[in-house]
Write an enzyme that holds these catalytic residues in place. Structure first.
Site, short mmCIF file in Angstrom:
data_model
loop_
_atom_site.label_atom_id
_atom_site.label_comp_id
_atom_site.label_asym_id
_atom_site.label_seq_id
_atom_site.Cartn_x
_atom_site.Cartn_y
_atom_site.Cartn_z
N CYS A 111 14.92 -7.25 -50.81
CA CYS A 111 14.61 -7.30 -52.23
C CYS A 111 13.25 -6.64 -52.37
O CYS A 111 12.24 -7.24 -52.03
CB CYS A 111 14.57 -8.73 -52.75
SG CYS A 111 13.96 -8.85 -54.45
N CYS A 114 10.92 -8.56 -55.12
CA CYS A 114 10.35 -9.90 -54.94
C CYS A 114 10.88 -10.47 -53.63
O CYS A 114 10.49 -10.00 -52.56
CB CYS A 114 10.60 -10.82 -56.13
SG CYS A 114 12.27 -10.77 -56.82
N SER A 115 11.77 -11.42 -53.69
CA SER A 115 12.23 -12.05 -52.45
C SER A 115 13.65 -12.58 -52.59
O SER A 115 14.00 -13.55 -51.94
CB SER A 115 11.29 -13.20 -52.10
OG SER A 115 11.23 -14.11 -53.19
N CYS A 116 14.46 -11.96 -53.45
CA CYS A 116 15.82 -12.46 -53.70
C CYS A 116 16.60 -12.57 -52.38
O CYS A 116 16.58 -11.65 -51.57
CB CYS A 116 16.54 -11.53 -54.67
SG CYS A 116 15.73 -11.52 -56.29
#
Lengths: 213, 221
Positions: A111, A114-116
């Site tokens: 991602c 962000c950090s999906c």
């Protein structure tokens, strides 16, 4: 607010709470006094992601797909439903897609924004997945990133990187290691690492002793 | 242009190697699990949506110098300060000094399993027929948006191919701004490496996909 977490400097000094510890405690205290949160719910949330939801869930999905062709086909056609049938549903896994590694094509998930990450099957993302080096390089230099993990693929293997820019979450099905013919689903699950389901490593090879058993 | 995101990192140069870590290693300081839980519990009050919280995180001025859970905590404080749910003197002291603002709901411990298992699906009824089909060539917009968007900079203006149609989903750009869900068709669009990176690098035998809402796309004959 200061720079990156400095608690490593004090990691052996538990008598002194760091700035971040104090800040989090203060916030929890205010939110509790105001009735916005139930402190017991915080404990339940932490316990859930420390002991109940983690990459062993995903490993069971992969092992099932390796041994059960009907489940495999369902997983590739409708991962959300197939994974839900094993009880893994919910937050950050509402819309799942499974992608399968072969000799011809290797999948990797990132991602960049962000950090999906697919929490119900892999738990909380590791620090490196959320870090700038991984997010910046995975889409441009995936072979360099794979080398950081000690993973080398033939040049003829096509790499496909999936950037999770919406709410769809991806689970990589690594290749079943050679020498695991006749292994049970539970045994196979032990070979499936978190990193192999993100696509930065292969599934573990069976130890010589086990493959001889 | 007043909206500045610090989170759009795809393809950016200058970052070093990735540092792998063991599978069981989830936290690196005692406060981190508490910060995670506070964020999830306040998110569950329904005071904001996930897109608004992502917007708050990516616009924190010192984003690049903060650790991951420092980003989460900083954004959580800002979201609550904005809404008058907490005040600066309370954050500083840990003492309640102002009346509580009402929240839609409170997450209690016994409801944690069911709330997590339910999640927050984003698929919605389609607003109309899908404009694009699998196999179709599309060009991505130049995406300099003055708000939170999920179109990463490295695909701006690039030509790709529709690979999958996911149904209609909550449109993050609108939802982050508090403009409602405004669901749109969502597509997986795949790009060849030469289109993204040209010939500047040794070829990697690579393709990359993003998930893109319909308004990010135009037909590319």
């Amino acid at each position: 607010m200061t720079g990156p977490d400095h608690s490593h400097d004090h990691s052996h000094d538990h008598s002194e709470l760091g700035e971040m510890d104090l800040r989090v405690r203060a916030l929890e205290s205010v939110l509790t006094q105001k009735g916005y949160i139930d402190p017991a719910a915080l404990d339940a949330l932490i316990d859930t992601y420390q002991t109940r939801i983690g990459p062993r869930n995903g490993a069971r999905v992969v092992a099932r797909a390796w041994v059960d062709q009907t489940f495999h086909d369902w997983l590739m056609a409708d991962a959300t439903a197939a994974i839900a049938s094993l009880g893994y549903t919910g937050r950050q896994g509402e819309h799942m897609v499974a992608v399968q590694n072969t000799d011809e094509q290797h999948h990797m998930v990132v991602c960049t924004l962000c950090s999906c990450y697919p929490w119900p099957v892999l738990g909380l993302p590791p620090t490196w997945y959320k870090s700038a080096p991984y997010r910046s390089r995975a889409v441009k230099d995936p072979r360099g990133v794979l080398a950081d993990f000690g993973t080398v693929l033939p040049e003829t293997t096509r790499i496909r990187v999936w950037d999770s820019t919406a709410e769809v979450r991806y689970l990589v099905i690594p290749q079943r290691p050679a020498g695991t013919e006749g292994w049970s689903e539970d045994e196979l699950a032990t070979l499936v690492s978190r990193d192999s389901m993100i696509g930065t490593r292969h599934a573990d090879a069976p130890a010589a002793a086990r493959s001889a058993a | 242009m007043s909206y500045v995101t610090h989170a759009d990192l795809g393809g950016q140069p200058g970052y070093g190697p990735v540092t792998p870590e063991p599978e069981g290693e989830l936290f690196h300081a005692g406060w981190e699990p508490r910060a995670l839980a506070l964020t999830l519990a306040m998110g569950a009050t329904g005071s904001w949506n996930i897109d608004a919280s992502r917007a708050m995180r990516e616009t924190l001025p010192n984003y690049r110098n903060l650790s991951y859970y420092q980003i989460w905590l900083g954004a959580l404080e800002q979201l609550m300060l904005q809404r008058g749910q907490v005040f600066a003197d309370e954050v500083a002291t840990g003492e309640m000094r102002h009346a509580a603002a009402p929240v839609p709901r409170v997450l209690h411990a016994q409801n944690v399993p069911v709330v997590l298992a339910k999640g927050s699906p984003t698929e919605r009824a389609a607003p109309g027929p899908a404009r694009f089909a699998v196999g179709q060539a599309v060009r991505m917009h130049i995406g300099k948006a003055d708000y939170h968007t999920r179109l990463p900079g490295y695909v701006w203006g690039k030509r790709g191919t529709i690979e999958h149609v996911h149904g209609a989903h909550v449109f993050a750009d609108a939802n982050a701004q508090g403009l409602g869900e405004q669901p749109q068709w969502l597509y997986t669009v795949v790009f060849e490496e030469a289109e993204l990176w040209g010939d500047a690098l040794p070829r990697q035998n690579l393709s990359v996909s993003v998930d893109a809402w319909e308004s990010y796309l135009q037909a590319a004959p």
